[in-house]
Write a protein that holds these residues in place. Structure first.
Motif, short mmCIF file in Angstrom:
data_model
loop_
_atom_site.label_atom_id
_atom_site.label_comp_id
_atom_site.label_asym_id
_atom_site.label_seq_id
_atom_site.Cartn_x
_atom_site.Cartn_y
_atom_site.Cartn_z
N LYS A 46 0.78 -1.20 -0.08
CA LYS A 46 -0.02 0.04 -0.07
C LYS A 46 0.91 1.25 0.30
O LYS A 46 1.61 1.15 1.01
N SER A 47 0.75 2.00 -0.83
CA SER A 47 1.81 3.10 -1.11
C SER A 47 1.34 4.20 -0.06
O SER A 47 0.26 4.55 0.58
N VAL A 48 2.28 5.09 0.48
CA VAL A 48 2.21 5.73 1.89
C VAL A 48 1.73 7.37 1.29
O VAL A 48 2.50 7.82 0.44
N CYS A 60 11.75 8.41 -7.74
CA CYS A 60 13.17 7.75 -7.55
C CYS A 60 12.87 6.29 -7.04
O CYS A 60 13.94 5.69 -7.13
N THR A 61 11.83 5.94 -6.40
CA THR A 61 11.68 4.72 -5.92
C THR A 61 10.57 4.14 -6.14
O THR A 61 9.47 4.02 -5.80
N LEU A 62 10.46 3.55 -7.50
CA LEU A 62 9.21 3.09 -8.30
C LEU A 62 8.66 2.09 -7.86
O LEU A 62 7.33 1.82 -7.39
N GLY A 64 5.00 0.57 -8.25
CA GLY A 64 4.41 1.70 -9.10
C GLY A 64 3.28 2.38 -8.34
O GLY A 64 2.65 3.20 -9.35
N GLY A 65 3.04 2.06 -7.19
CA GLY A 65 1.77 2.66 -6.57
C GLY A 65 1.75 4.34 -6.83
O GLY A 65 0.72 4.78 -7.21
N HIS A 66 2.73 4.93 -6.18
CA HIS A 66 2.93 6.58 -6.39
C HIS A 66 2.70 6.95 -8.08
O HIS A 66 2.03 7.93 -8.26
N SER A 67 3.64 6.11 -8.96
CA SER A 67 3.71 6.59 -10.15
C SER A 67 2.15 6.53 -10.69
O SER A 67 1.69 7.63 -11.31
N ILE A 75 12.33 5.31 -11.33
CA ILE A 75 13.63 4.54 -10.98
C ILE A 75 13.62 3.66 -10.12
O ILE A 75 12.72 3.61 -9.19
N ASP A 76 14.14 2.42 -10.40
CA ASP A 76 14.45 1.50 -9.26
C ASP A 76 15.59 0.71 -9.50
O ASP A 76 15.98 0.40 -10.74
N LYS A 77 16.33 0.46 -8.31
CA LYS A 77 17.48 -0.40 -8.74
C LYS A 77 17.27 -1.78 -8.44
O LYS A 77 18.47 -2.73 -8.80
N ASP A 78 16.21 -2.26 -8.23
CA ASP A 78 15.65 -3.71 -8.24
C ASP A 78 14.66 -3.88 -9.59
O ASP A 78 13.86 -3.45 -9.76
N THR A 120 18.35 2.07 -12.22
CA THR A 120 19.56 2.64 -11.60
C THR A 120 19.47 2.78 -10.26
O THR A 120 18.23 2.78 -9.72
N ASP A 121 20.44 3.12 -9.60
CA ASP A 121 20.35 3.76 -8.25
C ASP A 121 20.10 5.23 -8.30
O ASP A 121 20.60 5.91 -9.15
N PHE A 122 19.17 5.85 -7.41
CA PHE A 122 19.00 7.14 -7.36
C PHE A 122 20.12 8.21 -7.18
O PHE A 122 20.00 9.27 -7.45
N SER A 123 21.28 7.49 -6.89
CA SER A 123 22.46 8.19 -6.56
C SER A 123 22.85 8.67 -8.04
O SER A 123 23.79 9.45 -7.98
N MET A 149 10.89 10.67 -3.41
CA MET A 149 11.51 9.60 -2.86
C MET A 149 10.86 8.87 -1.82
O MET A 149 10.66 9.48 -0.72
N ASP A 150 10.60 7.73 -1.88
CA ASP A 150 9.82 6.90 -0.83
C ASP A 150 11.02 5.63 -0.46
O ASP A 150 10.88 4.69 -1.24
N LEU A 151 11.49 6.11 0.68
CA LEU A 151 12.72 5.43 0.93
C LEU A 151 12.50 3.88 1.22
O LEU A 151 11.43 3.39 1.99
N GLY A 152 13.62 3.18 1.40
CA GLY A 152 13.59 1.78 1.88
C GLY A 152 13.34 0.71 0.93
O GLY A 152 13.22 0.77 -0.41
N VAL A 153 12.67 -0.45 1.68
CA VAL A 153 12.40 -1.61 0.78
C VAL A 153 10.77 -1.62 0.66
O VAL A 153 10.01 -1.06 1.36
N MET A 196 6.91 -6.07 -0.93
CA MET A 196 7.13 -7.17 -1.84
C MET A 196 8.49 -7.94 -1.65
O MET A 196 8.58 -9.10 -1.43
N GLN A 197 9.45 -6.90 -1.23
CA GLN A 197 10.84 -7.25 -1.22
C GLN A 197 11.04 -8.28 0.08
O GLN A 197 11.60 -9.20 0.31
N ILE A 198 10.22 -7.55 1.18
CA ILE A 198 10.33 -8.12 2.52
C ILE A 198 9.58 -9.50 2.61
O ILE A 198 10.32 -10.43 3.00
#
Ligand SMILES: C[S@@+](CC[C@H](N)C(=O)[O-])C[C@H]1O[C@@H](n2cnc3c(N)ncnc32)[C@H](O)[C@@H]1O
Length: 323
Positions: free
Chosen positions: A21-23, A47-49, A52-55, A70-73, A96-99, A113-117, A120-122
């Motif tokens: 659930k997107s925050v 920066c943290t797709l 894709g909830g926010h997008s 963007i997503d590095k995963d 890519t990484d957002f750096s 930027m919606d930080l962290g994992v 789904m990854q957890i």
């Protein structure tokens, strides 16, 4: 047959909403409205797709908006692509990484930027993020990266391990590091449950708030993915890539992230002296306005416990009026 397909797609979408659930979505869209109403062809960078909830919410709400996600995963993309399928003419995925934000060679009116994992990854036990499941100690967001959690745990020195845990506020950091070094002399630490066992013997019962392994796992995840360094680099680039009147919005979930964002935003919105810039006429460099911090409502927290520790911090690039 056609109807069945439609039904099953809808079910899948609902499943995904459940998985992640997107925050603070509504609050973020309301803030974006104030910016996009003044721009003809607005551009947004997510920066943290994730899934894709926010997008998706942005693409639904603003019909003339172009979004770079963007997503590095890389594994998030097939799922996000399905959810964004109606909008792929206005959406561009960047792995890519957002750096490395600057590789998007375009300024933006809103950067998120919606930080962290993501959940789904957890929840995917094999990724090794969860102390609740047994799996290989991995914790990489980007699976093409070499270093993983097992390598850190088995190869880093006692001092390095201790400072990783200490940085994340683990009061028993030295005992955890000592026990990791002892354990690995007998047998390599390959799984999440071996690490949970070490947490169990290292952290006295009266020190345990929440799950005994929570801070240790979070500290390792931050180290594996170089999260704090990426955040610092990403923030600097994002602030430079904002158009005048544009907003940089960051959702952080713990104090290490929060402190970095708060200090960076304070620095940007303070008088020019603190920016440490060379002598410039006062109207020739960008100025920023700090917007009030927003936290999720009680209702959002009860619907989505992951939002409980979230804070939304925003900064706005001020429009510089021509003299
Ligand atoms: C909290 S989730 C984002 C969820 C998304 N906003 C949504 O509504 O579905 C964070 C995502 O950002 C990605 N991520 C975290 N740090 C990153 C970084 N430095 N560069 C690129 N992607 C990153 C993670 O892989 C994860 O998929």
């Amino acid at each position: 047959m056609k109807d069945f397909k439609l039904e099953s797609n809808r079910e899948k979408e609902q499943d995904l909403e459940f998985v992640h659930k997107s925050v603070l979505v509504n609050e973020i869209i309301e803030i974006a409205k104030t910016v996009f109403s003044l721009v003809e062809n607005p551009v947004m960078i997510d920066c943290t797709l994730g899934l894709g909830g926010h997008s998706l919410a942005f693409l639904k709400a603003f019909s003339n908006l172009e979004v770079f996600g963007i997503d590095k995963d890389l594994s998030v993309w097939p799922i996000a692509k399905k959810r964004l399928s109606k909008y792929l003419g206005r959406f561009f995925f960047v792995h890519t990484d957002f750096s490395n934000l600057e590789i998007i060679d375009k300024n933006a009116d809103f950067i998120l930027m919606d930080l962290g994992v993501s959940s789904m990854q957890i929840d995917n036990a094999q990724r090794g993020f969860s102390y609740m499941e047994n799996a290989n100690l991995d914790m990489r967001m980007d699976l093409s990266q070499n270093i993983n959690a097992a390598e850190i745990v088995n190869e880093y020195s006692y001092d390095n391990l201790k400072s990783i845990f200490l940085l994340n506020g683990e009061r028993n950091a030295s005992r955890v590091a000592k026990n990791i070094v002892k354990y690995r002399e007998i047998s390599p630490i390959k799984t999440t449950q071996q690490l949970v066992k070490i947490a169990d013997i290292s952290i006295p019962r009266n020190y345990r708030s929440g799950h005994r392994a929570k801070k240790i796992f979070q500290a390792l995840r931050i180290a594996v993915n170089n999260e704090l360094d990426s955040l610092k680099k990403g923030l600097v680039q994002a602030s430079q890539m904002l158009n005048e009147g544009g907003i940089l919005a960051v959702i952080d979930y713990h104090s290490l992230e929060g402190k970095i964002v708060k200090h960076f935003f304070r620095k940007l919105s303070s008088p020019s002296v603190e920016l440490n810039l060379p002598e410039l006429p006062s109207n020739s460099f960008p100025k920023f306005e700090l917007l009030p911090k927003i936290s999720p409502s009680e209702k959002e927290i009860s619907d989505n416990s992951r939002s409980a520790s979230a804070h939304l911090r925003c900064i706005k690039k001020i429009v510089i009026k021509e003299n």
